[in-house]
Scaffold this motif. Structure first.
Motif, PDB file in Angstrom:
ATOM      1  N   ARG A 213       0.838  -1.201   0.000  1.00 45.21           N
ATOM      2  CA  ARG A 213       0.000   0.000   0.000  1.00 45.21           C
ATOM      3  C   ARG A 213       0.874   1.253   0.000  1.00 45.21           C
ATOM      4  NH1 ARG A 213      -4.966   1.758   0.483  1.00 45.21           N
ATOM      5  NH2 ARG A 213      -5.532   3.531   1.808  1.00 45.21           N
ATOM      6  N   ALA A 214       1.949   1.240   0.774  1.00 37.65           N
ATOM      7  CA  ALA A 214       2.847   2.391   0.823  1.00 37.65           C
ATOM      8  C   ALA A 214       3.523   2.615  -0.527  1.00 37.65           C
ATOM      9  CB  ALA A 214       3.893   2.184   1.916  1.00 37.65           C
ATOM     10  N   ARG A 215       3.953   1.539  -1.172  1.00 39.30           N
ATOM     11  CA  ARG A 215       4.609   1.685  -2.481  1.00 39.30           C
ATOM     12  C   ARG A 215       3.665   2.297  -3.513  1.00 39.30           C
ATOM     13  NH1 ARG A 215       9.534  -0.442  -2.975  1.00 39.30           N
ATOM     14  NH2 ARG A 215      10.293  -1.826  -1.303  1.00 39.30           N
ATOM     15  N   GLY A 216       2.384   2.017  -3.362  1.00 39.61           N
ATOM     16  CA  GLY A 216       1.410   2.595  -4.286  1.00 39.61           C
ATOM     17  C   GLY A 216       1.109   4.057  -4.012  1.00 39.61           C
ATOM     18  N   LEU A 217       1.622   4.580  -2.887  1.00 43.08           N
ATOM     19  CA  LEU A 217       1.355   5.974  -2.519  1.00 43.08           C
ATOM     20  C   LEU A 217       2.622   6.815  -2.474  1.00 43.08           C
ATOM     21  CD1 LEU A 217      -1.230   5.298   0.348  1.00 43.08           C
ATOM     22  CD2 LEU A 217      -1.726   6.355  -1.871  1.00 43.08           C
ATOM     23  N   SER A 220       3.080  10.826  -2.216  1.00 44.61           N
ATOM     24  CA  SER A 220       1.857  11.390  -1.663  1.00 44.61           C
ATOM     25  C   SER A 220       1.974  11.590  -0.156  1.00 44.61           C
ATOM     26  CB  SER A 220       0.667  10.465  -1.949  1.00 44.61           C
ATOM     27  OG  SER A 220       0.508  10.242  -3.329  1.00 44.61           O
ATOM     28  N   VAL A 222       0.795  11.044   3.554  1.00 38.79           N
ATOM     29  CA  VAL A 222       0.075   9.958   4.213  1.00 38.79           C
ATOM     30  C   VAL A 222       0.160  10.133   5.721  1.00 38.79           C
ATOM     31  CG1 VAL A 222       0.535   8.313   2.346  1.00 38.79           C
ATOM     32  CG2 VAL A 222       2.073   8.425   4.329  1.00 38.79           C
ATOM     33  N   THR A 246      -2.485   5.633   5.376  1.00 39.07           N
ATOM     34  CA  THR A 246      -3.710   6.287   4.911  1.00 39.07           C
ATOM     35  C   THR A 246      -3.371   7.563   4.150  1.00 39.07           C
ATOM     36  OG1 THR A 246      -4.849   5.491   6.894  1.00 39.07           O
ATOM     37  CG2 THR A 246      -5.918   7.252   5.645  1.00 39.07           C
ATOM     38  N   PRO A 247      -3.816   7.699   2.894  1.00 41.65           N
ATOM     39  CA  PRO A 247      -3.557   8.944   2.160  1.00 41.65           C
ATOM     40  C   PRO A 247      -4.252  10.121   2.834  1.00 41.65           C
ATOM     41  CG  PRO A 247      -5.110   7.549   0.968  1.00 41.65           C
ATOM     42  CD  PRO A 247      -4.590   6.735   2.099  1.00 41.65           C
ATOM     43  N   SER A 249      -5.862  13.633   2.247  1.00 44.05           N
ATOM     44  CA  SER A 249      -6.392  14.659   1.341  1.00 44.05           C
ATOM     45  C   SER A 249      -7.034  15.795   2.121  1.00 44.05           C
ATOM     46  CB  SER A 249      -7.419  14.044   0.382  1.00 44.05           C
ATOM     47  OG  SER A 249      -8.481  13.448   1.101  1.00 44.05           O
TER      48      SER A 249
END
Length: 338
Positions: A213-217, A220, A222, A246-247, A249
């Motif tokens: 999950r971290a690699r996909g963010l 960004s 978090v 958790t991203p 926004s």
């Protein structure tokens, strides 16, 4: 905390107290209140590195006309008063710390109340200093608390507290905000770190799912939890068992803090978060606030400053007496206190 007082009293005799002891304890109390106040402000703002020093002026103690300590905010803007006071919270926490550690409680009690180990260590050191200074002057006691219900400071268990700091002083369970970055490694491939202000923390993930999950963010902002490890200088070095990636926004603030005062909201205000090419923007369109800076700390502090300024102009006013955007801002601010 109305009527809070600190004094050094003789256990018997003519009531005289050595000025050297009284002066030293005043310095010690100023230190612990300042450290606790700084911790609370940094926690509310989610500061990554350093606070603007003007935010800490409210924790400065003064002598009153009778020679006693005055506890209270140095911020006196009447338009901000009456909506919470972080100085009161700092005094209340200081009271709890002196009560617990002065009765021999160990560091694990502190771990439950201070999520940042550096501030926690500083406060433990403050208590040990108070205990040592009182021990050097037998025949005198430190009294503290609300007038009419003051308590006697006992003796801190120095061995227990120092052992705690040695074993757990640079780690703490918690969560922090930052930007995920990828760092090439010849031996381990690409490593994922969390850029948290000036600090870059290595991530040791709890499981493969958290790592994926971290690699996909990467790139960004978090929020990520785990056991945080710090250097003696206070740098965040590593987050162990990192999980809950958790991203971010948007973020909500329940207490707004500026050099002009602080406001405890019944309903949190939301700031939309945008991060791009090293630039942070915090925005609330309902209030017309947009804070763009090259660091999280600067962006969040400017956002809070702007909010408190709007509060002093429009908070608590009847929107019917305003027009256009001013009426909308007033109505929105009032909704945060309903």
């Amino acid at each position: 905390m109305e009527g809070f007082s600190v004094s050094v009293v003789p256990d018997s005799g003519d009531g005289k107290v050595p000025v050297g002891l009284a002066g030293q304890i005043m310095i010690d109390i100023q230190q612990i209140l300042g450290d606790i106040g700084e911790y609370l402000v940094a926690k509310e703002l989610r500061i990554q590195n350093t606070l603007h020093p003007d935010l800490l002026d409210r924790f400065v103690l003064y002598l009153d006309g009778d020679g006693g300590m005055t506890f209270g905010a140095s911020v006196t803007d009447s338009k901000v008063k009456g909506h919470g006071n972080i100085v009161d919270d700092a005094i209340e926490l200081m009271d709890a710390v002196l009560t617990a550690l002065g009765s021999g409680t160990g560091g694990y009690w502190m771990e439950d109340r201070f999520t940042d180990p550096i501030y926690r260590n500083n406060v433990i050191a403050d208590v040990l200093a108070i205990s040592e200074h009182m021990a050097m002057s037998p025949g005198y006691s430190l009294m503290f608390g609300p007038r009419g219900a003051m308590k006697r400071f006992g003796r801190a268990d120095a061995d227990k507290l120092r052992s705690f700091v040695k074993d757990r002083g640079l780690t703490a369970n918690g969560a922090t905000l930052g930007v995920l970055v990828k760092v090439p490694s010849k031996s381990k491939g690409d490593m994922i770190y969390l850029q948290c202000g000036k600090d870059r923390a290595r991530l040791s993930f709890y499981d493969r799912a958290s790592e994926n999950r971290a690699r996909g963010l990467v790139g960004s902002p978090v929020l990520i939890g785990g056991r945080m490890a710090f250097s003696k200088a206070g740098e965040l070095l590593e987050i162990r068992d990192a999980a809950g990636v958790t991203p971010v926004s948007s973020i909500r603030f329940r207490r707004m803090i500026s050099c002009d005062g602080d406001i405890l909201l019944k309903n949190p205000v939301q700031a939309d978060v945008v991060y791009s090419s090293g630039i942070w923007t915090l925005r609330n369109d309902d209030l017309g606030i947009s804070s763009t800076k090259d660091s999280w700390d600067a962006a969040v502090q400017t956002f809070h400053d702007y909010f408190v300024f709007l509060w002093t102009q429009y908070g608590g006013k009847d929107p019917a007496g305003e027009s256009g955007e001013e009426a909308e801002v007033s109505a929105y601010l009032n909704s945060l206190m309903e």
